[in-house]
Design a protein around this motif. Structure first.
Motif, mmCIF file in Angstrom:
data_model
loop_
_atom_site.group_PDB
_atom_site.id
_atom_site.type_symbol
_atom_site.label_atom_id
_atom_site.label_comp_id
_atom_site.label_asym_id
_atom_site.label_seq_id
_atom_site.Cartn_x
_atom_site.Cartn_y
_atom_site.Cartn_z
ATOM 1 N N PHE A 195 0.825 -1.211 0.000
ATOM 2 C CA PHE A 195 0.000 0.000 0.000
ATOM 3 C C PHE A 195 0.861 1.264 0.000
ATOM 4 O O PHE A 195 0.514 2.261 -0.623
ATOM 5 N N VAL A 220 -5.712 0.502 -4.898
ATOM 6 C CA VAL A 220 -5.780 0.120 -3.479
ATOM 7 C C VAL A 220 -6.899 -0.909 -3.281
ATOM 8 O O VAL A 220 -6.716 -1.928 -2.610
ATOM 9 N N ASP A 221 -8.052 -0.647 -3.893
ATOM 10 C CA ASP A 221 -9.177 -1.592 -3.821
ATOM 11 C C ASP A 221 -8.797 -2.969 -4.360
ATOM 12 O O ASP A 221 -9.086 -3.993 -3.743
ATOM 13 N N ALA A 253 -6.139 -4.690 -2.115
ATOM 14 C CA ALA A 253 -6.703 -5.074 -0.813
ATOM 15 C C ALA A 253 -7.606 -6.292 -0.966
ATOM 16 O O ALA A 253 -7.537 -7.231 -0.165
ATOM 17 N N ALA A 254 -8.429 -6.289 -1.995
ATOM 18 C CA ALA A 254 -9.339 -7.424 -2.205
ATOM 19 C C ALA A 254 -8.558 -8.700 -2.491
ATOM 20 O O ALA A 254 -8.990 -9.802 -2.138
ATOM 21 N N ILE A 256 -5.677 -9.625 -1.230
ATOM 22 C CA ILE A 256 -4.952 -10.201 -0.083
ATOM 23 C C ILE A 256 -5.861 -10.479 1.105
ATOM 24 O O ILE A 256 -5.642 -11.427 1.849
ATOM 25 N N GLY A 257 -6.924 -9.668 1.286
ATOM 26 C CA GLY A 257 -7.690 -9.727 2.529
ATOM 27 C C GLY A 257 -8.885 -10.647 2.520
ATOM 28 O O GLY A 257 -9.015 -11.546 1.685
ATOM 29 N N ALA A 258 -9.782 -10.403 3.499
ATOM 30 C CA ALA A 258 -11.070 -11.086 3.555
ATOM 31 C C ALA A 258 -12.040 -10.277 2.686
ATOM 32 O O ALA A 258 -11.835 -9.081 2.491
ATOM 33 N N PRO A 259 -13.094 -10.883 2.149
ATOM 34 C CA PRO A 259 -13.507 -12.274 2.352
ATOM 35 C C PRO A 259 -12.993 -13.249 1.297
ATOM 36 O O PRO A 259 -13.136 -14.446 1.480
ATOM 37 N N THR A 260 -12.361 -12.743 0.217
ATOM 38 C CA THR A 260 -12.044 -13.661 -0.888
ATOM 39 C C THR A 260 -10.609 -13.512 -1.393
ATOM 40 O O THR A 260 -10.301 -13.939 -2.504
ATOM 41 N N CYS A 306 -5.574 -14.294 2.145
ATOM 42 C CA CYS A 306 -5.755 -14.683 3.549
ATOM 43 C C CYS A 306 -6.972 -15.582 3.682
ATOM 44 O O CYS A 306 -6.945 -16.571 4.435
ATOM 45 N N ALA A 307 -8.039 -15.223 2.990
ATOM 46 C CA ALA A 307 -9.247 -16.046 3.035
ATOM 47 C C ALA A 307 -8.965 -17.421 2.442
ATOM 48 O O ALA A 307 -9.417 -18.439 2.965
ATOM 49 N N ILE A 327 -17.040 -6.521 4.424
ATOM 50 C CA ILE A 327 -16.251 -7.683 3.988
ATOM 51 C C ILE A 327 -16.853 -8.998 4.482
ATOM 52 O O ILE A 327 -16.251 -10.056 4.302
ATOM 53 N N PRO A 343 -14.569 -17.518 4.225
ATOM 54 C CA PRO A 343 -14.538 -18.576 5.236
ATOM 55 C C PRO A 343 -15.084 -18.069 6.574
ATOM 56 O O PRO A 343 -14.573 -17.085 7.118
ATOM 57 N N LEU A 368 -12.731 -17.392 9.760
ATOM 58 C CA LEU A 368 -11.886 -16.190 9.669
ATOM 59 C C LEU A 368 -12.698 -14.954 10.045
ATOM 60 O O LEU A 368 -12.230 -14.100 10.812
ATOM 61 N N LEU A 371 -3.621 -15.190 10.168
ATOM 62 C CA LEU A 371 -4.441 -14.688 9.064
ATOM 63 C C LEU A 371 -5.374 -13.567 9.507
ATOM 64 O O LEU A 371 -5.641 -12.633 8.741
ATOM 65 N N VAL A 431 -5.251 -5.456 6.234
ATOM 66 C CA VAL A 431 -5.824 -5.150 4.922
ATOM 67 C C VAL A 431 -7.159 -4.425 5.071
ATOM 68 O O VAL A 431 -7.460 -3.483 4.316
#
Lengths: 289, 289
Positions: free
Chosen positions: A118, A136-137, A140-141, A143-147, A150-151, B18, B24, B27, B108, B115
């Motif tokens: 970032f 940024v959107d 972020a989407a 790497i992060g949750a929900p998909t 990390c998810a 999110i 999941p 998480l 995670l 994020v």
């Protein structure tokens, strides 16, 4: 400048911006250990190839986007290698970060690399705030949750895992982000660019499953058989080696067929077919031929 | 709306954005476990108080900023509690994330919360791209390398630790980000707002050191004596209890004296003096009086 050199230069600039005498030196060293030396740079090369096919009118924004994508990928590897996940000793033929440094620094290195993605976008895309917000959107989407990644990893802590959703979130999503980010960096905002990356990501995951059974530890640079040992979903287990190779080829065809109209459509198509030709391990390609 | 309610509502919106059936579920549950129930919300309250003192002309941007700051704080707690750091069993009177779920999900959860801070900024500040870009910078610098929270934690892996730099990076930096982000969210970009947060952050760290020796586990909700056990720098060890209390009071005075000119300067000053009055543990305040 050749693509590989441009990518390394973009990554060097991203790291240089946060390397000051004020910071703890071992963290800086661990972050470099995670990001340089041995990576194939598949995702940033894809990001750059798409940006160039779309005109690459703001190279500094493209560079920020591809560096952010690669840095996120490296962050995910550092955390995936931790004792509580894969407990891997080597990565890309070198000791993993928690082995070369220590486990606390490995956790922090992954965290700081996520943030560096970032920081890099914010610095590199400062002159194009509309593209920056969208990047940024996208990042972020991815790497992060929900998909995001990390998810994807978190699905391994769920009682029921869906193979498609798991593979999409674990690998497809960062490839999809790479193509969408490449187009966005060049001012082409269309999410239709995601399909190219998504299919290539799925193909790469199938290729990874093939490499895992091909079991060539020296070439892969990390321990093999992890999927089997951890009971994870695996395309080769589901479809067999010939079935997995056929699936990989079908995914690549879907990928190149999805490339939207753009000035550099044909060279991009050629490049992708060349690069994906190397996805199938040589020993298995011979066996399946 | 009362400040506390507004902060909880802003956090709820950040999480709701999110939380979809595609992700999941464990998480999502772990992320909520880390962020709701028991937190004092000191940093977002500070962020909001500054934004309101500066006019709060874009409440949705303020809400995004304060939620991002709090989510980062929660992320840092989840990772700090991991077995390779504090190995804490409880936090805010509840089991830590790695105890309530598992260690992979705790790694995670921290990642996904970092994020989420950027996702929240990107969504909430979409209508004010100039403020958004600056907020991304502020938030990233507060958590990442070379001088954010990760760097602060990483100093513990260095052979020589500077008490001032360590405390600044570990706690001061997120408080400084809270005040700068509050002003930025309200369209006042001046970095002079950082001093207020920085001094309050240092004061809070001294207060934390005092609570650590006051050793009131029920009130604190986490195991005490950790600093001593891990040989970390500690203001009470350096200055003694009365010296640490005097230092805390001096820092609060510096803090309120630093508040830049703004429409709500006096109410902000009053609010901060009230809140910081609760920093010193009651048992030690009696002892020192």
């Amino acid at each position: 400048m050749e693509s590989g050199q441009r990518i390394e230069a973009a990554l060097e600039r991203a790291f240089a911006a946060i390397e000051t005498p004020a910071g703890p030196p071992r963290l800086a060293a661990a972050m470099r250990h995670a990001a340089f030396g041995g990576g194939q740079r598949i995702r940033p090369r894809l990001c750059l190839a798409v940006a160039m096919a779309c005109g690459d009118d703001r190279p500094e924004v493209t560079d920020a986007a591809l560096a952010a994508i690669e840095v996120l990928h490296c962050a995910s590897l550092v955390h995936d290698d931790l004792p509580c996940f894969d407990d891997a000793d080597t990565r890309r033929g070198k000791p993993t970060v928690h082995r070369a440094f220590n486990e606390p620094l490995a956790v922090l290195t992954g965290d700081a690399l996520i943030v560096l993605a970032f920081q890099t976008l914010s610095r590199g895309a400062a002159g194009a705030p509309d593209r920056m917000a969208r990047l940024v959107d996208i990042v972020a989407a991815a790497i992060g949750a929900p998909t995001g990644l990390c998810a994807g990893q978190a699905w391994e802590s769920e009682p029921d895992v869906d193979l498609t959703e798991y593979q999409r979130a674990k690998t497809g999503v960062l490839f999809a982000a790479a193509t969408e980010a490449g187009a966005t960096a060049a001012g082409v905002g269309s999410p239709t660019w995601r399909t190219l990356g998504a299919r290539l990501g799925e193909a790469y995951q199938v290729a990874d499953d093939l490499r895992d059974v091909a079991a060539d530890p020296e070439k892969l640079g990390k321990p093999v058989g992890q999927d089997e040992a951890l009971g994870r979903p695996n395309a080769v287990k589901e479809l067999g080696v010939p079935g997995a190779i056929a699936r990989l080829k079908a995914l690549v065809t879907e990928a190149v067929d999805s490339i939207p109209e753009c000035p550099g459509r044909e060279p991009l198509r050629t490049l992708i077919l060349e690069e994906t030709g190397r996805f199938i391990p040589a020993s298995l390609a011979r066996e399946a031929a």
